[in-house]
Scaffold this motif. Structure first.
Motif, PDB file in Angstrom:
ATOM      1  N   HIS A  40       0.722  -1.135  -0.062  1.00  0.00           N
ATOM      2  CA  HIS A  40       0.192   0.091  -0.014  1.00  0.00           C
ATOM      3  C   HIS A  40       0.898   1.306  -0.132  1.00  0.00           C
ATOM      4  O   HIS A  40       2.014   1.294   0.254  1.00  0.00           O
ATOM      5  CB  HIS A  40      -1.100  -0.144   1.106  1.00  0.00           C
ATOM      6  N   ALA A  41       0.233   2.276  -0.327  1.00  0.00           N
ATOM      7  CA  ALA A  41       0.983   3.369  -0.622  1.00  0.00           C
ATOM      8  C   ALA A  41       1.139   4.560   0.496  1.00  0.00           C
ATOM      9  O   ALA A  41       0.767   5.630   0.623  1.00  0.00           O
ATOM     10  CB  ALA A  41       0.280   4.414  -1.755  1.00  0.00           C
ATOM     11  N   HIS A  42       1.651   3.844   1.318  1.00  0.00           N
ATOM     12  CA  HIS A  42       2.241   4.521   2.519  1.00  0.00           C
ATOM     13  C   HIS A  42       3.582   4.958   2.855  1.00  0.00           C
ATOM     14  O   HIS A  42       4.545   3.846   2.155  1.00  0.00           O
ATOM     15  CB  HIS A  42       1.710   4.167   3.988  1.00  0.00           C
ATOM     16  N   THR A  66      -5.599   5.183  -6.394  1.00  0.00           N
ATOM     17  CA  THR A  66      -5.568   6.435  -5.473  1.00  0.00           C
ATOM     18  C   THR A  66      -4.516   7.166  -5.634  1.00  0.00           C
ATOM     19  O   THR A  66      -4.545   8.488  -5.560  1.00  0.00           O
ATOM     20  CB  THR A  66      -5.356   5.878  -4.002  1.00  0.00           C
ATOM     21  N   VAL A  67      -3.349   6.629  -6.313  1.00  0.00           N
ATOM     22  CA  VAL A  67      -2.247   7.417  -6.433  1.00  0.00           C
ATOM     23  C   VAL A  67      -2.369   8.490  -7.525  1.00  0.00           C
ATOM     24  O   VAL A  67      -2.184   9.669  -7.614  1.00  0.00           O
ATOM     25  CB  VAL A  67      -0.999   6.641  -6.855  1.00  0.00           C
ATOM     26  N   ARG A 120      -2.847  12.518  -7.781  1.00  0.00           N
ATOM     27  CA  ARG A 120      -1.849  13.395  -8.723  1.00  0.00           C
ATOM     28  C   ARG A 120      -2.781  14.245  -9.140  1.00  0.00           C
ATOM     29  O   ARG A 120      -2.453  15.548  -9.400  1.00  0.00           O
ATOM     30  CB  ARG A 120      -1.345  12.269  -9.620  1.00  0.00           C
ATOM     31  N   THR A 121      -4.155  13.954  -9.845  1.00  0.00           N
ATOM     32  CA  THR A 121      -4.898  14.671 -10.435  1.00  0.00           C
ATOM     33  C   THR A 121      -5.611  15.382  -9.585  1.00  0.00           C
ATOM     34  O   THR A 121      -6.546  16.458 -10.194  1.00  0.00           O
ATOM     35  CB  THR A 121      -5.685  13.892 -11.541  1.00  0.00           C
ATOM     36  N   PHE A 175       6.513  10.565  -1.569  1.00  0.00           N
ATOM     37  CA  PHE A 175       7.154   9.532  -1.143  1.00  0.00           C
ATOM     38  C   PHE A 175       6.708   8.129  -2.194  1.00  0.00           C
ATOM     39  O   PHE A 175       7.191   7.154  -2.280  1.00  0.00           O
ATOM     40  CB  PHE A 175       6.773   8.823   0.245  1.00  0.00           C
ATOM     41  N   ILE A 176       5.858   8.541  -3.238  1.00  0.00           N
ATOM     42  CA  ILE A 176       5.549   7.535  -4.349  1.00  0.00           C
ATOM     43  C   ILE A 176       6.538   7.588  -5.501  1.00  0.00           C
ATOM     44  O   ILE A 176       6.827   8.778  -6.153  1.00  0.00           O
ATOM     45  CB  ILE A 176       4.170   8.059  -4.840  1.00  0.00           C
ATOM     46  N   PRO A 177       6.983   6.529  -6.013  1.00  0.00           N
ATOM     47  CA  PRO A 177       7.741   6.738  -6.999  1.00  0.00           C
ATOM     48  C   PRO A 177       7.264   7.385  -8.426  1.00  0.00           C
ATOM     49  O   PRO A 177       6.014   7.222  -8.353  1.00  0.00           O
ATOM     50  CB  PRO A 177       8.131   4.987  -7.494  1.00  0.00           C
ATOM     51  N   ARG A 178       7.951   8.140  -8.947  1.00  0.00           N
ATOM     52  CA  ARG A 178       7.425   8.621 -10.015  1.00  0.00           C
ATOM     53  C   ARG A 178       7.073   7.886 -11.484  1.00  0.00           C
ATOM     54  O   ARG A 178       6.068   8.335 -12.076  1.00  0.00           O
ATOM     55  CB  ARG A 178       8.391   9.998 -10.680  1.00  0.00           C
TER      56      ARG A 178
END
Ligand SMILES: [Zn+2]
Length: 355
Positions: A109-111, A138-139, A143-144, A180-183
């Motif tokens: 998960h994206a934490h 969710t990412v 972003r948007t 903290f999320i990879p581009r």
């Protein structure tokens, strides 16, 4: 080797359990030697108790190394020279591998404590990046700036006194990719029920993705049916109870309801060894699921008692009547106030729907 814990769960590795409960960072443990070696490695992070580290799972296979949840990047997770990958490289070299052998990075998960180390790891190794399909949504929504939120907070509708919520910006209103999320986008997004092998992850690791929304909208657990292991990430933890509704964006629905459904869904794995996101490996998932459900229902009970007394009470005043660690006064005057209000709304809906 196992020690009985008074909560009904049984830690698997005494040293890991002792270190984690003493607020130290546990040494790596080898969970399986069946078809490659499976290690659970604690990555330090800022936090107290079992939250002083995050458990990263590392599989050393014939055809490559798979890392599930690279962990926190920065601070104590780095070596003395500030290199965040060096500790993993050292770990791998002690076992006859090296950083370049990492072929796949899988994220539950994206934490920041789970995905934070991914960007640098992907850059250094060229490994493939796997994230849940729903979590990736969710990412993208973050972003948007297109969150679909049933718990957006209207300060007038919730009855907050004028001015009190102006100090802190509403966290989900921020637009842009969280730092903290990879581009890069994932090489593969993982659906509920997918086998990791279907996504090119080394054949020895036939893990099955189990979608368990609640902590975040697209949170994944991974079940290893052959070795009877469950990577539970932050859905079920020993020692503490996970926060609910903490995605980088919302996709609608009630995260508390989703979370409870996820707890029931994990019944299938009650006889598995659990590798949680924080703390220590344990057996006794049924007991821990029960305690976790009780904790959620206690909160619902508290909300229900206030609503019985005053069904028309505003969300703001309802929140003020609930028990918060640290107290409502200081919470109401902190950036965490939004999360507290949102949780109050989620629990109120749960109660009103008669759960
Ligand atoms: Zn976590």
């Amino acid at each position: 080797m196992a020690v009985r814990d008074d909560s009904g769960i049984t830690p698997i590795f005494r040293a890991q359990h002792q270190a984690a409960t003493a607020g130290k960072v546990p040494a790596p443990v080898r969970v399986s030697t069946d078809d490659g070696e499976l290690w659970v490695r604690a990555v330090p992070m800022p936090g107290a108790g079992v939250m002083n580290s995050v458990l990263s799972t590392v599989h050393l296979g014939d055809r490559g190394v798979t890392v599930v949840d690279p962990g926190w990047a920065g601070g104590k997770a780095q070596d003395a020279a500030g290199n965040v990958l060096r500790p993993l490289d050292d770990f791998l070299r002690e076992r006859g591998r090296r950083l370049e052998d990492v072929t796949d990075v899988v994220v539950t998960h994206a934490h920041p404590d789970h995905v934070g180390g991914a960007a640098e790891m992907l850059r250094a190794t060229g490994a493939r990046y796997h994230l849940g399909t729903v979590e990736q949504r969710t990412v993208d929504a973050a972003r948007t700036g297109r969150s679909q939120d049933d718990y957006a907070v209207d300060r007038h509708a919730i009855g907050a006194p004028d001015g009190v919520l102006d100090k802190y910006p509403f966290p989900l209103a921020k637009k842009g990719l969280p730092p903290f999320i990879p581009r890069q986008r994932p090489d593969a997004t993982v659906e509920d029920g997918d086998l990791l092998t279907d996504h090119g992850v080394t054949a020895e690791l036939g893990w099955r993705a189990v979608l368990t929304p609640g902590h975040t909208p697209g949170h994944l657990c991974f079940a290893d049916d052959r070795r009877k292991l469950l990577v539970a990430a932050d859905h079920v933890l020993p020692e503490i109870f996970p926060g609910i509704g903490l995605g980088v964006a919302s996709l609608g629905g009630n995260p508390v309801k989703d979370y409870l459904a996820g707890l029931d869904r994990l019944a299938e794995f009650d006889d598995y060894t659990v590798i949680p996101g924080h703390g220590y490996c344990f057996t006794g998932l049924a007991a821990r699921r029960r305690e976790t459900r009780e904790h959620v229902m206690e909160r619902a009970g508290e909300v229900s008692r206030v609503l019985e007394w005053n069904p028309e009470i505003s969300v703001w005043r309802l929140a003020g009547r609930l028990t918060w660690s640290g107290g409502w006064e200081s919470l109401a005057d902190s950036p965490m106030v939004w999360s507290a209000i949102r949780q109050t709304m989620m629990y109120r809906d749960l109660v009103l729907e008669g759960a």
